[in-house]
Motif scaffolding. Structure first.
Motif, PDB file in Angstrom:
ATOM      1  N   ASN A   1      -7.832  -3.737  -4.219  1.00 32.99           N
ATOM      2  CA  ASN A   1      -7.371  -3.378  -3.827  1.00 32.99           C
ATOM      3  C   ASN A   1      -6.057  -2.207  -4.167  1.00 32.99           C
ATOM      4  OD1 ASN A   1      -6.862  -4.285  -0.637  1.00 32.99           O
ATOM      5  ND2 ASN A   1      -6.723  -6.066  -1.519  1.00 32.99           N
TER       6      ASN A   1
ATOM      7  N   LEU B   1       0.596  -1.333  -0.208  1.00 38.01           N
ATOM      8  CA  LEU B   1      -0.367  -0.283   0.055  1.00 38.01           C
ATOM      9  C   LEU B   1       0.598   1.314  -0.068  1.00 38.01           C
ATOM     10  CD1 LEU B   1      -3.313   0.743   0.144  1.00 38.01           C
ATOM     11  CD2 LEU B   1      -2.409   1.169   3.073  1.00 38.01           C
TER      12      LEU B   1
ATOM     13  N   VAL C   1      -5.368   1.455  -2.935  1.00 39.35           N
ATOM     14  CA  VAL C   1      -4.585   2.659  -3.410  1.00 39.35           C
ATOM     15  C   VAL C   1      -4.385   3.495  -4.315  1.00 39.35           C
ATOM     16  CG1 VAL C   1      -1.926   2.078  -5.161  1.00 39.35           C
ATOM     17  CG2 VAL C   1      -2.610   0.660  -2.843  1.00 39.35           C
TER      18      VAL C   1
END
Ligand code: FAD
Ligand code: DLZ
Length: 527
Positions: free
Chosen positions: A408, A372, A413
């Motif tokens: 994700n 991340l 992100v």
């Protein structure tokens, strides 16, 4: 007597998978197919391919030992058509079943194809729910209905209430709070040694797969060996027990920490096993809850761990099936820059990126904050094109399947979904990485400088990102404070930030094809 053909995909390797329920060993055949299309839709890391093929072969062996008839098509079998559909049709010719049973797949791409299998095969196809998750897609749809904004925290509380995990007898959260996120952010103190990583030596069946992968995918990004992954349910349970015994108690405190040369810290390294069916998320969460109730681990560790699985993992899957296929197409921040070549080589003077990419190349693993806040944060700040970043993440991690990778990357992100997944972009300057790791002390750039040739690129990229995205982000109440800080920045500094960011971005090479895997470790430079 014609029976049922039960087709088990490479990420459905649990004995309890719905497609195997009601199996009649005297009449049915279980089909597993190693196929080129699945090994090639992105250039998967060799460790990921080896894990899946080895786990498939061990799964078949386990079924055969039970007396089940298994038709396992190997990648190098002559006549292998190279696709799920092709192998299903060939198996129908061989076995002449009166019906086919499969479990709902993990990726939209496969689902689109699967819907045509019945017509193509001329045999009824029963597609069963994948009930390995706490929250079926229809349950998530009901939760999402009528909400203007989706937030993981509210979903997670409902899941806690529904499962009873970490609740008191009165239905209240253990410890009085739902979330101990604030207690999950300590940097690693000097002198605290993470436990050795779990490792299972390859047996003969796995060694065969390693030879196949070595010969067939010599030029992929990633090192095949040492190969440490478990490839059976028993092995995956041993890996999880290793985590529970040696790392769980520190998981909460150091969940967000990073340290040079430390690949796994106090993380579980179980996502590949959960995602391919070798571990069951319910068992894992109950086991961690039991450790807390026995007084062996603190609440911030147990809650932090359970939140990742019961909260984030279920939330991203719910979003994926709610929003696909349109979800993958958005680009809310208008990011178009090509993926720089160093994502495939690790050759960058930025220590943080070099550490994470090198580790990814060796292990097909990086923990959440590395994905991340290092590679992810860079991709966000540099305005990298979402599809290229997504394909990279899908290729390089052993746990990457689109249902979990895409939300994700696209949502958390890159904020390419405009805030569906998370209320604001996780943009950060170099300061964050300096606080949470020892990377900056080993870097040729100075994390305390904002501009100039020695300044940490994350610093000027951060401010330049905020300037470029002002129209899109300024109205977000969670970004108001940072825009006030930006507005206090001297105009000359703002100009220097812009100039440094433009120079830096213009100097990024574009994505080269995956580099040969046999490279010396880049980490030697950081020692
Ligand atoms: P731990 O830190 O020990 O956590 C325990 C478990 O919680 C993990 O095994 C995983 O199953 C679950 N988990 C934690 N965070 C998340 C999350 N954000 N989403 C879903 N599950 C979570 N996870 C994948 O399984 N596959 C992916 O392709 C993937 N891609 C990611 C890409 C990015 C950009 C980011 C930021 C996160 C991604 N994650 C992905 C989530 C997370 O990084 C990994 O699950 C985790 O690093 C796996 O390591 P671990 O088993 O040691 O996890
Ligand atoms: C990822 C993968 C790879 C590399 N190879 C295979 C394979 O040969 N056979 C198989 O059944 N599955 C494989 N997989 C996993 C599939 O891509 C996965 O099952 C689908 O993406 C559905 O989630």
């Amino acid at each position: 007597m014609p029976g049922t053909l039960r087709f088990v995909l490479g990420d459905q390797l649990g004995r309890g998978i719905s497609s195997l329920r009601g199996l009649d060993p005297d009449a049915d055949t279980v089909l597993l197919a190693e196929v080129a299309a699945e090994t090639e839709y992105v250039p998967h890391h060799p460790k990921k391919i080896a894990l899946i093929l080895a786990a498939m072969r061990h799964f078949s062996a386990g079924l055969r030992a039970e007396g089940v008839r298994v038709d396992h098509v190997r990648l190098d079998d002559p006549g292998n058509s190279g696709s799920f559909r092709g192998e299903l049709l060939r198996a129908v010719e061989r076995h002449r079943p009166d019906r086919i049973v499969v479990t709902f797949p993990g990726e939209w791409r496969v689902w689109t194809d699967m819907k045509g299998w019945e017509a193509a095969a001329g045999v009824p196809v029963e597609i069963r729910d994948d009930d390995r998750f706490f929250c079926p897609p229809r349950r998530f749809r009901a939760w999402a209905a009528g909400r203007r904004q989706f937030r993981m925290e509210f979903f997670y509380r409902e899941m806690r209430r529904e499962t009873g995990l970490l609740l008191t007898p009165d239905g209240e959260p253990e410890g009085g709070a739902w979330n101990y996120d604030a207690e999950n952010r300590r940097p690693l103190p000097r002198g605290l040694e993470p436990p050795p990583r779990f490792s299972e030596p390859p047996d003969a069946l796995t060694a065969e797969v390693l030879a196949l992968v070595r010969a067939r995918f010599p030029d992929r990004f990633g090192e095949l060996e040492p190969f440490r992954f478990a490839v059976t349910a028993a092995g995956a349970e041993a890996a999880f027990e290793h985590f529970v015994r040696h790392a769980l108690r520190h998981f909460g405190d150091y969940q967000d920490a990073m340290a040079a040369g430390q690949d796994t810290l106090f993380h579980a390294v179980i996502s590949p096993y959960l995602n391919i069916g070798l571990l069951d998320p319910r068992t894992v969460c109950r086991r961690v809850e039991a450790e807390y109730r026995a007084g062996r681990v603190p609440l911030n560790a147990a809650e932090g761990f359970i939140r990742q699985i019961l909260g984030w993992r279920e939330y991203v899957r719910g979003l994926y099936w709610l929003r696909m296929p349109a979800y993958a197409e958005t680009n809310a921040l208008g990011a178009t820059r090509d993926l720089p070549g160093f994502f495939w080589t690790g050759e960058t003077p930025m220590t943080c990126l070099r550490q994470v990419i090198d580790q990814t190349r060796r292990e097909a693993y990086a923990h959440h904050i590395q994905r991340l806040m290092v590679t992810g944060n860079f991709a966000l700040l540099a305005g990298l094109a979402p599809r290229q970043v997504e394909d990279w993440y899908l290729a390089v991690y052993a746990d990457a399947f689109e249902w979990v990778e895409l939300p994700n990357v696209h949502g958390m992100v890159l904020h390419a979904d405009g805030g569906v997944m998370a209320s604001k972009p996780y943009a950060a300057s170099g300061k964050y990485i300096d606080r949470m790791s020892d990377y900056c002390g080993r870097c040729r750039f100075d994390v305390r400088r904002t501009t100039g040739p020695d300044a940490c690129p994350l610093n000027f990229l951060y401010w330049s990102f905020l300037m470029d995205q002002r129209e899109r982000l300024q109205g977000n109440p969670r970004m108001a404070m940072i825009y006030r800080t930006l507005d206090r920045m001297a105009p000359a500094t703002q100009d220097a930030v812009r100039a440094d960011a433009a120079r830096f971005l213009a100097g990024l090479g574009t994505a080269d094809p995956p580099a040969p895997s046999a490279q010396p470790s880049l980490l030697e430079k950081d020692a």
